[in-house]
Design a protein around this motif. Structure first.
Motif, PDB file in Angstrom:
ATOM      1  N   THR A  54       0.764  -1.322   0.038  1.00 21.12           N
ATOM      2  CA  THR A  54       0.056   0.073  -0.041  1.00 21.12           C
ATOM      3  C   THR A  54       0.894   1.142   0.029  1.00 21.12           C
ATOM      4  O   THR A  54       0.393   2.340  -0.559  1.00 21.12           O
ATOM      5  CB  THR A  54      -0.896   0.072   1.097  1.00 21.12           C
ATOM      6  OG1 THR A  54      -1.751  -1.183   1.044  1.00 21.12           O
ATOM      7  CG2 THR A  54      -1.843   1.344   1.223  1.00 21.12           C
ATOM      8  N   HIS A  55       2.072   1.480   0.668  1.00 19.98           N
ATOM      9  CA  HIS A  55       2.864   2.316   0.799  1.00 19.98           C
ATOM     10  C   HIS A  55       4.127   2.450  -0.358  1.00 19.98           C
ATOM     11  O   HIS A  55       4.980   3.099  -0.368  1.00 19.98           O
ATOM     12  CB  HIS A  55       3.756   2.381   2.007  1.00 19.98           C
ATOM     13  CG  HIS A  55       2.643   2.670   3.022  1.00 19.98           C
ATOM     14  ND1 HIS A  55       2.069   3.666   3.408  1.00 19.98           N
ATOM     15  CD2 HIS A  55       2.313   1.814   4.082  1.00 19.98           C
ATOM     16  CE1 HIS A  55       1.547   3.881   4.548  1.00 19.98           C
ATOM     17  NE2 HIS A  55       1.518   2.606   5.013  1.00 19.98           N
ATOM     18  N   GLY A  56       3.776   1.819  -1.439  1.00 23.13           N
ATOM     19  CA  GLY A  56       4.470   1.650  -2.564  1.00 23.13           C
ATOM     20  C   GLY A  56       5.520   0.622  -2.878  1.00 23.13           C
ATOM     21  O   GLY A  56       6.382   0.945  -3.896  1.00 23.13           O
ATOM     22  N   GLU A  57       5.794  -0.119  -1.979  1.00 26.70           N
ATOM     23  CA  GLU A  57       6.640  -1.353  -2.282  1.00 26.70           C
ATOM     24  C   GLU A  57       6.030  -2.414  -3.224  1.00 26.70           C
ATOM     25  O   GLU A  57       5.880  -3.443  -2.892  1.00 26.70           O
ATOM     26  CB  GLU A  57       6.989  -1.882  -0.739  1.00 26.70           C
ATOM     27  CG  GLU A  57       7.825  -0.784  -0.008  1.00 26.70           C
ATOM     28  CD  GLU A  57       8.573  -1.388   1.158  1.00 26.70           C
ATOM     29  OE1 GLU A  57       8.514  -2.682   1.505  1.00 26.70           O
ATOM     30  OE2 GLU A  57       8.899  -0.439   2.155  1.00 26.70           O
ATOM     31  N   TYR A  58       5.927  -2.090  -4.533  1.00 25.26           N
ATOM     32  CA  TYR A  58       5.162  -2.821  -5.305  1.00 25.26           C
ATOM     33  C   TYR A  58       6.077  -4.235  -5.827  1.00 25.26           C
ATOM     34  O   TYR A  58       5.578  -5.186  -6.239  1.00 25.26           O
ATOM     35  CB  TYR A  58       4.895  -2.281  -6.627  1.00 25.26           C
ATOM     36  CG  TYR A  58       3.970  -0.965  -6.331  1.00 25.26           C
ATOM     37  CD1 TYR A  58       2.769  -1.320  -5.652  1.00 25.26           C
ATOM     38  CD2 TYR A  58       4.313   0.394  -6.608  1.00 25.26           C
ATOM     39  CE1 TYR A  58       1.821  -0.093  -5.312  1.00 25.26           C
ATOM     40  CE2 TYR A  58       3.427   1.310  -6.274  1.00 25.26           C
ATOM     41  CZ  TYR A  58       2.486   1.210  -5.769  1.00 25.26           C
ATOM     42  OH  TYR A  58       1.443   2.112  -5.550  1.00 25.26           O
ATOM     43  N   TRP A  59       7.256  -4.162  -5.578  1.00 20.55           N
ATOM     44  CA  TRP A  59       7.830  -5.489  -5.827  1.00 20.55           C
ATOM     45  C   TRP A  59       7.604  -6.569  -4.891  1.00 20.55           C
ATOM     46  O   TRP A  59       7.847  -7.759  -5.425  1.00 20.55           O
ATOM     47  CB  TRP A  59       9.767  -4.987  -5.403  1.00 20.55           C
ATOM     48  CG  TRP A  59       9.950  -4.943  -4.110  1.00 20.55           C
ATOM     49  CD1 TRP A  59      10.390  -5.780  -2.978  1.00 20.55           C
ATOM     50  CD2 TRP A  59      10.067  -3.497  -3.677  1.00 20.55           C
ATOM     51  NE1 TRP A  59      10.517  -5.301  -1.938  1.00 20.55           N
ATOM     52  CE2 TRP A  59      10.496  -3.730  -2.085  1.00 20.55           C
ATOM     53  CE3 TRP A  59       9.841  -2.121  -3.956  1.00 20.55           C
ATOM     54  CZ2 TRP A  59      10.804  -2.713  -1.339  1.00 20.55           C
ATOM     55  CZ3 TRP A  59      10.213  -1.401  -3.216  1.00 20.55           C
ATOM     56  CH2 TRP A  59      10.654  -1.416  -1.835  1.00 20.55           C
ATOM     57  N   ARG A  60       6.885  -6.557  -3.940  1.00 22.29           N
ATOM     58  CA  ARG A  60       6.560  -7.446  -2.884  1.00 22.29           C
ATOM     59  C   ARG A  60       5.545  -8.044  -3.551  1.00 22.29           C
ATOM     60  O   ARG A  60       4.805  -8.979  -2.947  1.00 22.29           O
ATOM     61  CB  ARG A  60       5.974  -6.655  -1.771  1.00 22.29           C
ATOM     62  CG  ARG A  60       7.159  -6.100  -1.077  1.00 22.29           C
ATOM     63  CD  ARG A  60       6.822  -5.585   0.343  1.00 22.29           C
ATOM     64  NE  ARG A  60       7.556  -4.741   1.135  1.00 22.29           N
ATOM     65  CZ  ARG A  60       8.382  -5.594   2.239  1.00 22.29           C
ATOM     66  NH1 ARG A  60       8.104  -6.732   2.462  1.00 22.29           N
ATOM     67  NH2 ARG A  60       9.479  -4.908   2.937  1.00 22.29           N
ATOM     68  N   LEU A  61       4.944  -7.754  -4.880  1.00 24.08           N
ATOM     69  CA  LEU A  61       3.867  -8.613  -5.442  1.00 24.08           C
ATOM     70  C   LEU A  61       4.752  -9.472  -6.181  1.00 24.08           C
ATOM     71  O   LEU A  61       4.094 -10.613  -6.787  1.00 24.08           O
ATOM     72  CB  LEU A  61       2.911  -7.699  -6.530  1.00 24.08           C
ATOM     73  CG  LEU A  61       2.162  -6.488  -5.960  1.00 24.08           C
ATOM     74  CD1 LEU A  61       1.638  -5.645  -6.937  1.00 24.08           C
ATOM     75  CD2 LEU A  61       1.054  -7.361  -4.994  1.00 24.08           C
ATOM     76  N   LEU A  62       5.988  -9.573  -6.549  1.00 21.99           N
ATOM     77  CA  LEU A  62       6.772 -10.378  -7.398  1.00 21.99           C
ATOM     78  C   LEU A  62       7.622 -11.339  -6.521  1.00 21.99           C
ATOM     79  O   LEU A  62       7.897 -12.568  -6.592  1.00 21.99           O
ATOM     80  CB  LEU A  62       7.522  -9.394  -8.359  1.00 21.99           C
ATOM     81  CG  LEU A  62       8.737 -10.438  -9.005  1.00 21.99           C
ATOM     82  CD1 LEU A  62       7.973 -11.559 -10.137  1.00 21.99           C
ATOM     83  CD2 LEU A  62       9.653  -9.521  -9.865  1.00 21.99           C
ATOM     84  N   THR A  63       8.390 -10.504  -5.549  1.00 19.31           N
ATOM     85  CA  THR A  63       9.444 -11.303  -4.688  1.00 19.31           C
ATOM     86  C   THR A  63       9.042 -12.370  -4.080  1.00 19.31           C
ATOM     87  O   THR A  63       9.667 -13.459  -3.786  1.00 19.31           O
ATOM     88  CB  THR A  63      10.353 -10.348  -3.890  1.00 19.31           C
ATOM     89  OG1 THR A  63       9.523  -9.564  -3.039  1.00 19.31           O
ATOM     90  CG2 THR A  63      11.030  -9.284  -4.779  1.00 19.31           C
ATOM     91  N   PRO A  64       7.913 -12.398  -3.471  1.00 24.65           N
ATOM     92  CA  PRO A  64       7.366 -13.544  -2.538  1.00 24.65           C
ATOM     93  C   PRO A  64       7.252 -14.773  -3.390  1.00 24.65           C
ATOM     94  O   PRO A  64       7.599 -15.805  -2.543  1.00 24.65           O
ATOM     95  CB  PRO A  64       5.982 -13.272  -2.004  1.00 24.65           C
ATOM     96  CG  PRO A  64       5.962 -11.693  -2.201  1.00 24.65           C
ATOM     97  CD  PRO A  64       6.766 -11.343  -3.329  1.00 24.65           C
ATOM     98  N   ILE A  65       7.505 -14.839  -4.731  1.00 22.91           N
ATOM     99  CA  ILE A  65       7.194 -15.788  -5.453  1.00 22.91           C
ATOM    100  C   ILE A  65       8.578 -16.698  -5.246  1.00 22.91           C
ATOM    101  O   ILE A  65       8.342 -18.132  -5.440  1.00 22.91           O
ATOM    102  CB  ILE A  65       6.995 -15.777  -6.781  1.00 22.91           C
ATOM    103  CG1 ILE A  65       5.993 -14.972  -7.161  1.00 22.91           C
ATOM    104  CG2 ILE A  65       7.016 -16.861  -7.816  1.00 22.91           C
ATOM    105  CD1 ILE A  65       5.697 -14.166  -8.384  1.00 22.91           C
ATOM    106  N   PHE A  66       9.601 -16.090  -4.917  1.00 20.91           N
ATOM    107  CA  PHE A  66      10.664 -17.033  -4.823  1.00 20.91           C
ATOM    108  C   PHE A  66      11.456 -17.245  -3.296  1.00 20.91           C
ATOM    109  O   PHE A  66      12.458 -17.711  -3.072  1.00 20.91           O
ATOM    110  CB  PHE A  66      12.194 -16.030  -5.496  1.00 20.91           C
ATOM    111  CG  PHE A  66      11.628 -16.006  -7.141  1.00 20.91           C
ATOM    112  CD1 PHE A  66      11.771 -16.880  -7.944  1.00 20.91           C
ATOM    113  CD2 PHE A  66      10.997 -14.739  -7.394  1.00 20.91           C
ATOM    114  CE1 PHE A  66      11.367 -16.621  -9.244  1.00 20.91           C
ATOM    115  CE2 PHE A  66      10.514 -14.489  -8.905  1.00 20.91           C
ATOM    116  CZ  PHE A  66      10.821 -15.328  -9.754  1.00 20.91           C
ATOM    117  N   LEU A  67      10.522 -16.650  -2.369  1.00 22.89           N
ATOM    118  CA  LEU A  67      10.773 -17.039  -1.005  1.00 22.89           C
ATOM    119  C   LEU A  67      10.100 -17.942  -0.431  1.00 22.89           C
ATOM    120  O   LEU A  67       8.901 -18.263  -0.862  1.00 22.89           O
ATOM    121  CB  LEU A  67      10.864 -15.785  -0.251  1.00 22.89           C
ATOM    122  CG  LEU A  67      11.692 -14.390  -0.467  1.00 22.89           C
ATOM    123  CD1 LEU A  67      11.154 -13.229   0.276  1.00 22.89           C
ATOM    124  CD2 LEU A  67      13.051 -14.716  -0.219  1.00 22.89           C
TER     125      LEU A  67
END
Length: 194
Positions: A54-67
């Motif tokens: 919500t605060h603009g850290e949009y990479w968190r829509l992609l990076t969880p796929i690999f963790l």
């Protein structure tokens, strides 16, 4: 289609995208255990956290796929990818396979962002893997001649069991599983029309 008889070297050569994804899973898991990183550094910076998105850290829509949240989580998802990824990578080609995998995973994470509370945290490639199941199901339903009857029965059975288990196991991102499946199915349906 789903039986793996290749040696490790053959598997890497025949299915480079699946191999790279699994290597990324392993590398990030191992890196997260190294003492040079503060505890939970990877999760604090790259896990799906709805409030941070919500605060603009949009990479968190992609990076969880690999963790992944632990070795068992990593092992189960990587094993699923080894079983179900190669057939689709060979069928679609590298570029389309990457597209289906990432779009399904991002769609699963975006649905999680929209439907779960702001405090919700998640990691794992399950949404992307369910996207592969969804793509396979679209083939079974819309392009029956593309897969053998035995492979069709296998994928429908595994997909059905996976959906049931989604609701029975604790600490599962149900939203990601269902919307990853839906995204994969829709991508498969769209490809089938073309």
């Amino acid at each position: 289609m789903f039986a793996r008889t290749e040696s490790l070297g053959q598997f890497i050569r025949y299915y480079p995208v699946v191999s790279v994804i699994i290597a990324i899973h392993l590398a990030l898991y191992l890196a997260s255990t190294l003492p040079i990183f503060p505890n939970y550094w990877f999760f604090d910076n790259f896990a799906g956290v709805n409030l941070y998105i919500t605060h603009g850290e949009y990479w968190r829509l992609l990076t969880p796929i690999f963790l992944h949240g632990g070795f068992t989580h990593l092992l189960f998802n990587s094993f699923s990818l080894v079983l179900f990824g190669p057939g689709l990578e060979r069928m679609l080609g590298r570029g389309k396979f990457i597209f289906v995998y990432l779009v399904s995973g991002i769609a699963a994470n975006f649905a999680t962002y929209l439907l779960e509370p702001l405090t919700y945290r998640h990691v794992g490639s399950s949404g992307a893997i369910f996207g592969l199941f969804g793509y396979y199901v679209s083939i079974v339903l819309l392009r029956k001649r593309t897969m053998s009857r035995q492979d069709s029965q296998t994928i429908v059975t595994i997909a059905a069991i996976s959906i049931v288990m989604t609701f029975l196991q604790p600490n599962i991102n149900i939203t990601a599983h269902l919307f990853g499946l839906l995204a994969g199915f829709l991508l498969g349906a769209a490809t089938g029309r073309r």
